[in-house]
Enzyme design. Structure first.
Site, PDB file in Angstrom:
ATOM      1  N   SER A   1       0.841  -1.213   0.000  1.00  0.00           N
ATOM      2  CA  SER A   1       0.000   0.000   0.000  1.00  0.00           C
ATOM      3  C   SER A   1       0.867   1.251   0.000  1.00  0.00           C
ATOM      4  O   SER A   1       0.483   2.285  -0.565  1.00  0.00           O
ATOM      5  CB  SER A   1      -0.956   0.000   1.197  1.00  0.00           C
ATOM      6  OG  SER A   1      -0.272  -0.288   2.399  1.00  0.00           O
TER       7      SER A   1
ATOM      8  N   SER B   1       0.936   1.139  17.021  1.00  0.00           N
ATOM      9  CA  SER B   1       0.139   2.293  16.609  1.00  0.00           C
ATOM     10  C   SER B   1      -0.354   3.150  17.790  1.00  0.00           C
ATOM     11  O   SER B   1      -0.239   4.371  17.742  1.00  0.00           O
ATOM     12  CB  SER B   1      -1.002   1.772  15.732  1.00  0.00           C
ATOM     13  OG  SER B   1      -2.036   2.683  15.697  1.00  0.00           O
TER      14      SER B   1
ATOM     15  N   HIS C   1      -6.887  -6.093  13.324  1.00  0.00           N
ATOM     16  CA  HIS C   1      -8.300  -6.262  13.010  1.00  0.00           C
ATOM     17  C   HIS C   1      -9.150  -6.688  14.190  1.00  0.00           C
ATOM     18  O   HIS C   1     -10.297  -7.080  14.006  1.00  0.00           O
ATOM     19  CB  HIS C   1      -8.456  -7.254  11.857  1.00  0.00           C
ATOM     20  CG  HIS C   1      -8.094  -6.652  10.540  1.00  0.00           C
ATOM     21  ND1 HIS C   1      -7.820  -7.380   9.424  1.00  0.00           N
ATOM     22  CD2 HIS C   1      -7.955  -5.356  10.177  1.00  0.00           C
ATOM     23  CE1 HIS C   1      -7.535  -6.579   8.415  1.00  0.00           C
ATOM     24  NE2 HIS C   1      -7.610  -5.343   8.859  1.00  0.00           N
TER      25      HIS C   1
ATOM     26  N   HIS D   1      -9.533   0.008   5.312  1.00  0.00           N
ATOM     27  CA  HIS D   1      -9.456  -1.229   4.527  1.00  0.00           C
ATOM     28  C   HIS D   1     -10.146  -2.381   5.254  1.00  0.00           C
ATOM     29  O   HIS D   1     -10.336  -2.330   6.462  1.00  0.00           O
ATOM     30  CB  HIS D   1      -7.993  -1.598   4.237  1.00  0.00           C
ATOM     31  CG  HIS D   1      -7.860  -2.549   3.092  1.00  0.00           C
ATOM     32  ND1 HIS D   1      -7.078  -3.684   3.124  1.00  0.00           N
ATOM     33  CD2 HIS D   1      -8.443  -2.528   1.853  1.00  0.00           C
ATOM     34  CE1 HIS D   1      -7.167  -4.305   1.956  1.00  0.00           C
ATOM     35  NE2 HIS D   1      -7.982  -3.630   1.176  1.00  0.00           N
TER      36      HIS D   1
HETATM   37  N1  SAH Z   1      -1.245  -2.341   4.032  1.00  0.00           N
HETATM   38  C1  SAH Z   1      -0.579  -3.632   3.902  1.00  0.00           C
HETATM   39  C2  SAH Z   1      -1.188  -4.736   4.743  1.00  0.00           C
HETATM   40  C3  SAH Z   1      -1.198  -4.466   6.220  1.00  0.00           C
HETATM   41  S1  SAH Z   1      -1.388  -5.966   7.150  1.00  0.00           S
HETATM   42  C4  SAH Z   1      -0.510  -4.027   2.425  1.00  0.00           C
HETATM   43  O1  SAH Z   1      -0.765  -3.203   1.556  1.00  0.00           O
HETATM   44  O2  SAH Z   1      -0.180  -5.167   2.144  1.00  0.00           O
HETATM   45  C5  SAH Z   1      -1.569  -5.334   8.769  1.00  0.00           C
HETATM   46  C6  SAH Z   1      -0.283  -4.838   9.397  1.00  0.00           C
HETATM   47  O3  SAH Z   1      -0.654  -4.156  10.590  1.00  0.00           O
HETATM   48  C7  SAH Z   1       0.733  -5.905   9.814  1.00  0.00           C
HETATM   49  O4  SAH Z   1       1.956  -5.687   9.158  1.00  0.00           O
HETATM   50  C8  SAH Z   1       0.870  -5.737  11.326  1.00  0.00           C
HETATM   51  O5  SAH Z   1       2.196  -5.855  11.808  1.00  0.00           O
HETATM   52  C9  SAH Z   1       0.370  -4.326  11.542  1.00  0.00           C
HETATM   53  N2  SAH Z   1      -0.191  -4.094  12.867  1.00  0.00           N
HETATM   54  C10 SAH Z   1      -1.192  -4.785  13.480  1.00  0.00           C
HETATM   55  N3  SAH Z   1      -1.458  -4.266  14.687  1.00  0.00           N
HETATM   56  C11 SAH Z   1      -0.604  -3.215  14.852  1.00  0.00           C
HETATM   57  C12 SAH Z   1      -0.384  -2.271  15.884  1.00  0.00           C
HETATM   58  N4  SAH Z   1      -1.096  -2.290  17.018  1.00  0.00           N
HETATM   59  N5  SAH Z   1       0.575  -1.341  15.735  1.00  0.00           N
HETATM   60  C13 SAH Z   1       1.320  -1.310  14.604  1.00  0.00           C
HETATM   61  N6  SAH Z   1       1.149  -2.165  13.569  1.00  0.00           N
HETATM   62  C14 SAH Z   1       0.197  -3.106  13.693  1.00  0.00           C
HETATM   63 MG    MG Z   2      -6.018  -4.776   4.799  1.00  0.00          MG
END
Ligand code: SAH
Ligand code: MG
Length: 215
Positions: free
Chosen positions: A59, A131, A151, A176
């Site tokens: 992304s 995050s 998620h 998303h």
């Molecule tokens: N946007 C990406 C897909 C993201 S997958 C693409 O285009 O392929 C979701 C990501 O969120 C993972 O890499 C995971 O490490 C991250 N993630 C999940 N919970 C998180 C949090 N609390 N803080 C930071 N990153 C997080």
């Molecule tokens: Mg996604």
């Protein structure tokens, strides 16, 4: 969708090399949805953007390529330890993204390689950390926020609550994995999307599970 869809330019500023890199990058962003990300970022017009969930940079290529075209920068927040579903043994685990020495998910080297190979290092900044922690120290106003992190209900709502206050008044909110039907996927991003609508955001555009909103 509302007439605000007109605000999103149809034309793509992505070079052939960017398109190829986006295709080649590991990740969870179908191309049509990536192109909408890119177009929304062009429309957001050159300010700082932030995504939660950088993973291997897929992304970030769509968003970063818009930053290169319009000016601006993408901060890509991820602890790079993977979401629940990316852990070893889970459905969306890619063994290539597991560090052989530690046995832990580590998508950071992949993210870095993707951004380096796309020549986007001047427009995409990796922010490595959880995050909510980053959000609690964040001060920079954002022209675009893309939520694609954890998620669970807790994670998805924390991402929204932590960063939406930093979105410019007319900023773009992208979410998303929004599935209205539980049969199609987890409901937390959908609940966050409903919360955004309740809190004054309006639908601008949609593609697959990607929703684009503005106040
Ligand atoms: N946007 C990406 C897909 C993201 S997958 C693409 O285009 O392929 C979701 C990501 O969120 C993972 O890499 C995971 O490490 C991250 N993630 C999940 N919970 C998180 C949090 N609390 N803080 C930071 N990153 C997080
Ligand atoms: Mg996604």
């Amino acid at each position: 969708m509302s007439d605000l869809a007109d605000a999103i330019p149809e034309d793509s500023a992505m070079t052939g090399a960017d398109l190829q890199a986006a295709h080649a990058a590991r990740g969870f962003m179908p191309h049509a949805e990536g192109l909408l990300l890119h177009r929304a970022a062009l429309a957001a017009g050159g300010g700082p953007m932030l995504e939660i969930g950088g993973y291997c940079g897929k992304s970030a290529v769509y968003l970063g390529s818009a930053a290169r075209h319009r000016g601006g920068v993408l901060f890509s927040v991820d602890h790079h330890r993977g979401s629940e579903e990316n852990q070893p043994g889970e459905l969306y685990c890619d063994s290539a993204v597991v560090d052989v020495q530690t046995g832990k998910v580590d998508s950071l080297p992949h993210f870095r390689r993707t951004i380096e190979e796309t020549g986007l290092e001047a427009w995409v900044v990796a922010v490595v950390g959880s995050s909510p922690l980053v959000a609690s120290h964040w001060c920079t106003p954002l022209s675009l926020l893309f939520i694609d992190g954890g998620h669970t209900e807790e994670a998805a709502h924390a991402d929204y609550a932590g960063f939406v206050p930093h979105l410019d008044g007319s900023g773009w909110l992208l979410i998303h994995d929004v599935f209205g039907d539980p049969a199609d996927g987890g409901q937390a991003p959908f609940h966050v999307y409903c919360r955004a609508l309740e809190e004054g955001f309006r639908d601008v555009a949609a593609e697959g599970s990607l929703r684009v909103l503005r106040r």
